[in-house]
Write a protein that holds these residues in place. Structure first.
Motif, mmCIF file in Angstrom:
data_model
loop_
_atom_site.group_PDB
_atom_site.id
_atom_site.type_symbol
_atom_site.label_atom_id
_atom_site.label_comp_id
_atom_site.label_asym_id
_atom_site.label_seq_id
_atom_site.Cartn_x
_atom_site.Cartn_y
_atom_site.Cartn_z
ATOM 1 N N THR A 89 -34.323 -49.583 17.176
ATOM 2 C CA THR A 89 -34.358 -50.471 16.005
ATOM 3 C C THR A 89 -35.764 -50.572 15.445
ATOM 4 O OG1 THR A 89 -32.496 -51.757 16.864
ATOM 5 C CG2 THR A 89 -33.862 -52.800 15.184
ATOM 6 N N ALA A 90 -36.754 -50.736 16.333
ATOM 7 C CA ALA A 90 -38.141 -50.797 15.878
ATOM 8 C C ALA A 90 -38.588 -49.466 15.276
ATOM 9 C CB ALA A 90 -39.046 -51.192 17.044
ATOM 10 N N ALA A 91 -38.188 -48.362 15.893
ATOM 11 C CA ALA A 91 -38.551 -47.039 15.363
ATOM 12 C C ALA A 91 -37.902 -46.788 14.007
ATOM 13 C CB ALA A 91 -38.148 -45.962 16.361
ATOM 14 N N SER A 92 -36.680 -47.238 13.842
ATOM 15 C CA SER A 92 -36.004 -47.062 12.559
ATOM 16 C C SER A 92 -36.687 -47.874 11.460
ATOM 17 C CB SER A 92 -34.541 -47.479 12.687
ATOM 18 O OG SER A 92 -33.899 -47.471 11.437
ATOM 19 N N ALA A 93 -37.075 -49.103 11.778
ATOM 20 C CA ALA A 93 -37.769 -49.937 10.787
ATOM 21 C C ALA A 93 -39.088 -49.288 10.363
ATOM 22 C CB ALA A 93 -38.015 -51.326 11.357
ATOM 23 N N TYR A 94 -39.806 -48.714 11.316
ATOM 24 C CA TYR A 94 -41.069 -48.050 10.983
ATOM 25 C C TYR A 94 -40.820 -46.798 10.144
ATOM 26 C CZ TYR A 94 -45.392 -45.450 11.432
ATOM 27 O OH TYR A 94 -46.523 -44.728 11.150
ATOM 28 N N SER A 95 -39.749 -46.061 10.433
ATOM 29 C CA SER A 95 -39.472 -44.840 9.663
ATOM 30 C C SER A 95 -39.196 -45.171 8.202
ATOM 31 C CB SER A 95 -38.283 -44.088 10.273
ATOM 32 O OG SER A 95 -37.074 -44.799 10.071
ATOM 33 N N TYR A 96 -38.497 -46.274 7.928
ATOM 34 C CA TYR A 96 -38.268 -46.669 6.537
ATOM 35 C C TYR A 96 -39.561 -47.136 5.875
ATOM 36 C CZ TYR A 96 -33.199 -46.296 6.599
ATOM 37 O OH TYR A 96 -31.914 -45.817 6.636
ATOM 38 N N TYR A 97 -40.427 -47.766 6.654
ATOM 39 C CA TYR A 97 -41.715 -48.185 6.103
ATOM 40 C C TYR A 97 -42.590 -46.975 5.781
ATOM 41 C CZ TYR A 97 -46.503 -49.970 6.068
ATOM 42 O OH TYR A 97 -47.808 -50.239 5.731
ATOM 43 N N HIS A 98 -42.537 -45.963 6.629
ATOM 44 C CA HIS A 98 -43.406 -44.792 6.464
ATOM 45 C C HIS A 98 -42.850 -43.804 5.438
ATOM 46 C CE1 HIS A 98 -46.643 -42.119 7.701
ATOM 47 N NE2 HIS A 98 -45.769 -41.135 7.810
ATOM 48 N N TYR A 99 -41.534 -43.607 5.437
ATOM 49 C CA TYR A 99 -40.913 -42.619 4.546
ATOM 50 C C TYR A 99 -40.044 -43.288 3.483
ATOM 51 C CZ TYR A 99 -42.155 -39.483 8.409
ATOM 52 O OH TYR A 99 -42.823 -38.801 9.381
ATOM 53 N N GLY A 100 -40.406 -44.487 3.074
ATOM 54 C CA GLY A 100 -39.559 -45.259 2.171
ATOM 55 C C GLY A 100 -39.221 -44.544 0.887
ATOM 56 N N ARG A 101 -40.214 -43.968 0.228
ATOM 57 C CA ARG A 101 -39.979 -43.312 -1.064
ATOM 58 C C ARG A 101 -39.105 -42.064 -0.928
ATOM 59 N NH1 ARG A 101 -43.131 -45.125 -5.215
ATOM 60 N NH2 ARG A 101 -44.818 -46.563 -4.653
ATOM 61 N N LYS A 102 -39.190 -41.380 0.196
ATOM 62 C CA LYS A 102 -38.407 -40.164 0.380
ATOM 63 C C LYS A 102 -36.935 -40.441 0.642
ATOM 64 C CE LYS A 102 -42.319 -37.503 2.188
ATOM 65 N NZ LYS A 102 -42.825 -36.697 3.328
ATOM 66 N N THR A 103 -36.604 -41.676 0.980
ATOM 67 C CA THR A 103 -35.206 -42.023 1.251
ATOM 68 C C THR A 103 -34.445 -42.407 0.009
ATOM 69 O OG1 THR A 103 -35.773 -44.334 1.726
ATOM 70 C CG2 THR A 103 -35.815 -42.798 3.574
ATOM 71 N N VAL A 104 -35.119 -42.456 -1.155
ATOM 72 C CA VAL A 104 -34.484 -42.842 -2.411
ATOM 73 C C VAL A 104 -34.562 -41.665 -3.374
ATOM 74 C CG1 VAL A 104 -34.479 -44.425 -4.365
ATOM 75 C CG2 VAL A 104 -35.077 -45.256 -2.080
ATOM 76 N N GLN A 105 -33.435 -41.232 -3.875
ATOM 77 C CA GLN A 105 -33.369 -40.155 -4.872
ATOM 78 C C GLN A 105 -32.847 -40.753 -6.183
ATOM 79 O OE1 GLN A 105 -30.651 -36.995 -4.007
ATOM 80 N NE2 GLN A 105 -31.101 -35.864 -5.892
ATOM 81 N N VAL A 106 -33.738 -40.919 -7.153
ATOM 82 C CA VAL A 106 -33.362 -41.501 -8.427
ATOM 83 C C VAL A 106 -32.592 -40.471 -9.240
ATOM 84 C CG1 VAL A 106 -34.207 -42.566 -10.554
ATOM 85 C CG2 VAL A 106 -35.368 -43.011 -8.375
ATOM 86 N N ILE A 107 -31.468 -40.883 -9.788
ATOM 87 C CA ILE A 107 -30.655 -40.006 -10.635
ATOM 88 C C ILE A 107 -31.190 -40.103 -12.053
ATOM 89 C CG2 ILE A 107 -28.338 -39.502 -11.473
ATOM 90 C CD1 ILE A 107 -27.256 -40.847 -8.993
ATOM 91 N N LYS A 108 -31.842 -39.033 -12.499
ATOM 92 C CA LYS A 108 -32.483 -39.038 -13.813
ATOM 93 C C LYS A 108 -31.539 -38.487 -14.851
ATOM 94 C CE LYS A 108 -37.131 -38.504 -11.897
ATOM 95 N NZ LYS A 108 -38.345 -37.667 -11.897
ATOM 96 N N ASP A 109 -31.771 -38.953 -16.089
ATOM 97 C CA ASP A 109 -31.001 -38.431 -17.231
ATOM 98 C C ASP A 109 -31.467 -37.017 -17.544
ATOM 99 O OD1 ASP A 109 -29.359 -38.268 -19.417
ATOM 100 O OD2 ASP A 109 -30.824 -39.199 -20.780
ATOM 101 N N ARG A 110 -30.533 -36.154 -17.853
ATOM 102 C CA ARG A 110 -30.858 -34.757 -18.171
ATOM 103 C C ARG A 110 -30.395 -34.439 -19.582
ATOM 104 N NH1 ARG A 110 -29.151 -31.596 -12.596
ATOM 105 N NH2 ARG A 110 -30.617 -32.676 -11.232
#
Length: 280
Positions: free
Chosen positions: A259-280
């Motif tokens: 649980t602690a390792a997972s919380a740190y992974s989201y803190y460290h790689y937060g931006r990489k876990t979100v893929q914004v769907i852009k208009d094309r």
């Protein structure tokens, strides 16, 4: 007929002579060699038609292969518009509905029935992931957020109720709930930030607007599996009489670590876990 052919030949000769002097049709028209164009209707920009079932998101008339379509937001901007009524999303909603039932059964100490309901909830988790991975038209941006949200709601209710039944220690439950509350708040914030302007409550809670996809980290997937294993072991402990087993306590410590390792992974790689769907 002979007069028509003679007139057409004369017109071709005049046009060839004009082009030979370097005058294109547009230039010839500006020099008075060609008549002005006839009055026409004003130019209109062509845009793809919005999907027919926008009001209900039924998904009819969508373009293959996926459920996503495009809808016109105020101001003329096009945003992804998808059908949320997919089988994986329905299974995730079923899992959310089973969570309070499990909590009630655990508080009432009906652990035999709770084990069966928990197995059913686990089956919905396996099925929605399998269907979304193997059928492209069942994969959606909403599902990428709804599936982990359903897991977190289920796990949170299970850990609270199991702690109430003295089967899981309070500090471990506090750690898990705190992490999940922060992650759920982050999901709502990402939804707000990726929503096209103007942002309204109706648009915010409209599941048809696809704005971002969430990709959990590897350690987070491991942590979810470990947490569910601990829940299953804790539910079975009073049934098979091993509530004081040392192996169960080791599993508590391992769950706290992941649980602690997972919380740190989201803190460290937060931006990489979100893929914004852009208009094309």
């Amino acid at each position: 007929m002979l007069a028509w052919r003679a007139a057409r030949g004369s017109w071709g000769a005049l046009r060839a002579a004009a082009w030979a002097r370097g005058a294109r049709p547009a230039k010839a028209r500006s020099r008075g060699l060609l008549p002005p164009p006839a009055a026409c209707c004003p130019r209109r920009w062509l845009r793809p038609a919005a999907p027919g079932p926008r009001a209900h998101c039924s998904g009819a008339g969508k373009a293959a292969p996926g459920p996503a379509a495009r809808a016109e937001a105020p101001g003329g901007r096009w945003v992804p518009y998808e059908n949320p009524w997919t089988i994986p999303n329905m299974l995730s909603m079923t899992r959310i509905g089973l969570a309070p039932v499990l909590g009630y059964l655990i508080i009432e100490e009906d652990f035999n029935v709770a084990l069966g309901v928990f197995a059913l909830a686990g089956l919905t988790d396996l099925l929605d992931g399998f269907i979304a991975r193997n059928w492209a038209n069942q994969k959606s941006a909403l599902g990428s957020a709804l599936d982990p949200l359903a897991d977190k709601i289920l796990i949170s209710i299970l850990y609270v109720s199991l702690t109430y039944a003295d089967l899981i220690p309070v500090p471990l439950t506090y750690m898990i709930i705190s992490r999940d509350v922060v992650l759920i708040a982050a999901v709502f914030y990402v939804r707000y930030r990726t929503l096209p302007t103007p942002r309204t409550l109706a648009k915010y809670f409209n599941p048809c607007y696809a704005t971002a996809r969430l990709k959990p980290t590897f350690i987070s997937k491991v942590n979810t599996a470990v947490q569910l294993i601990l829940v299953a072991a804790s539910l079975a402990a009073p049934v098979f009489n091993y509530a004081d087993s040392i192996y169960l306590q080791i599993l508590w410590c391992f769950t706290a670590f992941t649980t602690a390792a997972s919380a740190y992974s989201y803190y460290h790689y937060g931006r990489k876990t979100v893929q914004v769907i852009k208009d094309r």
